[in-house]
Design an enzyme around this catalytic site. Structure first.
Site, short mmCIF file in Angstrom:
data_model
loop_
_atom_site.label_atom_id
_atom_site.label_comp_id
_atom_site.label_asym_id
_atom_site.label_seq_id
_atom_site.Cartn_x
_atom_site.Cartn_y
_atom_site.Cartn_z
N SER A 122 -6.17 8.19 -0.52
CA SER A 122 -6.61 9.16 0.50
C SER A 122 -6.88 10.49 -0.18
O SER A 122 -6.38 10.74 -1.29
CB SER A 122 -5.48 9.34 1.52
OG SER A 122 -5.73 10.43 2.39
N TYR A 135 3.57 11.09 3.80
CA TYR A 135 2.32 10.31 3.72
C TYR A 135 1.58 10.68 2.44
O TYR A 135 1.14 9.81 1.68
CB TYR A 135 1.45 10.59 4.95
CG TYR A 135 0.10 9.89 4.92
CD1 TYR A 135 -0.01 8.54 5.24
CD2 TYR A 135 -1.06 10.58 4.59
CE1 TYR A 135 -1.24 7.89 5.21
CE2 TYR A 135 -2.31 9.94 4.55
CZ TYR A 135 -2.39 8.60 4.87
OH TYR A 135 -3.60 7.96 4.84
N LYS A 139 0.50 8.40 -0.99
CA LYS A 139 -0.87 8.22 -1.50
C LYS A 139 -0.98 8.72 -2.95
O LYS A 139 -1.77 8.20 -3.73
CB LYS A 139 -1.88 8.89 -0.57
CG LYS A 139 -1.93 8.25 0.83
CD LYS A 139 -2.28 6.78 0.79
CE LYS A 139 -2.45 6.15 2.16
NZ LYS A 139 -2.80 4.73 2.12
N1 NAD Z 1 -8.20 7.04 8.96
C1 NAD Z 1 -8.28 7.94 7.98
O1 NAD Z 1 -8.75 9.06 8.19
C2 NAD Z 1 -7.80 7.60 6.58
C3 NAD Z 1 -8.02 8.56 5.58
C4 NAD Z 1 -7.60 8.28 4.28
C5 NAD Z 1 -6.98 7.08 3.99
N2 NAD Z 1 -6.77 6.17 4.98
C6 NAD Z 1 -6.08 4.94 4.60
O2 NAD Z 1 -6.94 3.84 4.85
C7 NAD Z 1 -6.16 2.69 5.19
C8 NAD Z 1 -6.65 2.15 6.54
O3 NAD Z 1 -6.46 3.16 7.52
P1 NAD Z 1 -7.01 3.05 9.01
O4 NAD Z 1 -7.40 4.43 9.40
O5 NAD Z 1 -7.97 1.94 9.15
O6 NAD Z 1 -5.63 2.72 9.75
P2 NAD Z 1 -5.38 1.90 11.10
O7 NAD Z 1 -4.03 2.33 11.59
O8 NAD Z 1 -6.55 2.05 12.01
O9 NAD Z 1 -5.31 0.41 10.56
C9 NAD Z 1 -4.29 0.02 9.67
C10 NAD Z 1 -4.16 -1.50 9.71
O10 NAD Z 1 -3.05 -1.85 8.87
C11 NAD Z 1 -2.26 -2.81 9.56
N3 NAD Z 1 -0.87 -2.71 9.09
C12 NAD Z 1 0.00 -1.68 9.27
N4 NAD Z 1 1.18 -1.97 8.73
C13 NAD Z 1 1.07 -3.21 8.19
C14 NAD Z 1 1.97 -4.07 7.49
N5 NAD Z 1 3.23 -3.71 7.25
N6 NAD Z 1 1.52 -5.27 7.07
C15 NAD Z 1 0.24 -5.67 7.32
N7 NAD Z 1 -0.65 -4.91 7.98
C16 NAD Z 1 -0.24 -3.70 8.42
C17 NAD Z 1 -2.38 -2.41 11.02
O11 NAD Z 1 -2.02 -3.47 11.88
C18 NAD Z 1 -3.85 -2.04 11.11
O12 NAD Z 1 -4.66 -3.15 11.37
C19 NAD Z 1 -4.70 3.16 5.21
O13 NAD Z 1 -4.07 2.84 3.99
C20 NAD Z 1 -4.82 4.67 5.37
O14 NAD Z 1 -3.69 5.35 4.87
C21 NAD Z 1 -7.17 6.40 6.27
#
Ligand code: NAD
Length: 239
Positions: A122, A135, A139
C-alpha cells in the site's frame, strides 16, 4: 484482478474466507471462457494456504502466479490500540502474506518451473498514515518480506514484487471512512473525499487500475523485476 488476469488468458483460483463474492467472481471468470474455482481458506492458517494452492494446482492443471491480496484495515490511534487488534491484523496482513509466499514458492520448486509472487502492500507501506499506524506497519512489513523473498527465491526463477495502491473505492475504504467518522466526528464520506482530493490525477483509484498493474507483474514484461513494492496511486505518495 481475477477478471483482468482471466482476460489475459489465465485460469483463476479465488481463495477467500467469504464464499459468496468469490463464487460470483468465479462465475464471471467462466463467462470469459477461462476455468475458475473457489476455495474457502483463512490466510492466517498456514495449512489452509498450502491446501488452497494444492487444490488450485489440481483443479486448474497448473500453478504459475500467486497473488497475496487478502488484507484488513484498522483505523485506531496508537494510544488506543489493543493487543488483540494488533495480533489480528499482523496475522492477516503479515503472516497471511508470509504463508502465501512460502507455500507458492514451495509449489513452484516442486513443479520445477519459475513463478511470480505478487503481494498487496500500500502507499501506507511507504508513508505512515495517521490513525492507520498498525495497518501502515503491516504494509511496511510486506515490503520487507517482498525484498527478502525476492533475494532468497531468485535462483529458483521466482520473482516477488508488490503493488502499492492509494485510495481504491472498495469495501475496505467504506469501512475506513466509517471508522474515521465514528472516531473523529467527520461526516460519513468526508475522509474518503479528503484523501481523493489529494490525488494529483483527480479521481479515486478503481480496482481496474490496480488490476492493470498486477497484470504487468503477472506477465512476461515484468520478468526482469523483483523485490520491488511499486506505488500506483494516481499521484499521492512520491518515491
Ligand atoms: N482499498 C484500498 O484503498 C487499498 C489501498 C492500498 C492497499 N490495499 C490492499 O489491497 C488488498 C485488497 O484490499 P480491498 O480494498 O480489496 O479490501 P476488501 O476488504 O474490499 O477485500 C479484502 C478481501 O480479503 C478477504 N479476507 C480478509 N481476511 C481474510 C483472511 N483471513 N483469509 C482470507 N481472505 C480474507 C475478504 O473476505 C475480502 O474478500 C488488501 O491487502 C489491502 O490492504 C487496499
Amino acid at each position: 484482478m481475477a477478471l483482468r488476469l482471466a482476460k489475459d488468458g489465465a485460469h483463476i483460483a479465488i481463495v477467500d474466507v467469504e464464499d459468496e463474492n468469490a463464487r460470483a467472481v468465479a462465475d464471471e471468470v467462466r463467462k470469459l471462457g477461462r476455468k475458475s474455482i473457489t476455495f474457502n481458506a483463512d490466510v492466517t492458517n498456514r495449512d489452509d494456504v498450502y491446501a488452497a494452492i494444492d487444490h488450485a494446482e489440481k483443479s486448474l492443471g497448473g500453478f504459475d502466479v500467486m497473488i497475496n491480496n487478502a488484507g484488513i484495515a484498522q483505523v485506531q490511534p496508537i494510544a488506543d490500540v489493543t493487543p488483540d487488534e494488533v495480533e489480528q491484523i499482523l496475522k492477516v496482513n503479515v503472516q497471511g502474506v508470509l504463508w502465501g509466499i512460502q507455500a507458492a514458492a514451495k509449489k513452484f520448486q516442486e513443479r520445477k518451473h519459475k513463478g511470480k509472487i505478487i503481494n498487496a502492500a500500500s502507499v501506507a507501506g511507504h508513508d505512515g498514515f495517521a490513525m492507520l499506524g498498525v495497518y501502515s506497519a503491516t504494509k511496511f512489513a510486506v515490503r520487507a518480506l517482498t525484498q527478502v523473498a525476492a533475494q532468497e527465491y531468485a535462483s529458483d526463477g521466482i520473482t516477488v514484487n508488490a503493488y502499492c495502491p492509494g485510495i481504491v473505492g472498495t469495501d475496505m475504504w467504506e469501512e475506513i471512512d466509517q471508522r474515521f467518522a465514528d472516531l473523529t466526528g467527520a461526516a460519513v464520506g468526508a475522509t474518503y473525499k479528503k484523501y481523493v482530493e489529494g490525488i494529483a490525477l483527480g479521481r479515486a483509484q478503481t480496482p481496474e487500475d490496480v488490476a492493470a498493474f498486477v497484470s504487468f507483474l503477472a506477465g512476461p514484461d515484468s520478468d526482469y523485476m523483483t523485490g520491488q513494492s511499486s506505488i500506483i496511486d494516481g499521484g499521492l505518495v512520491y518515491r
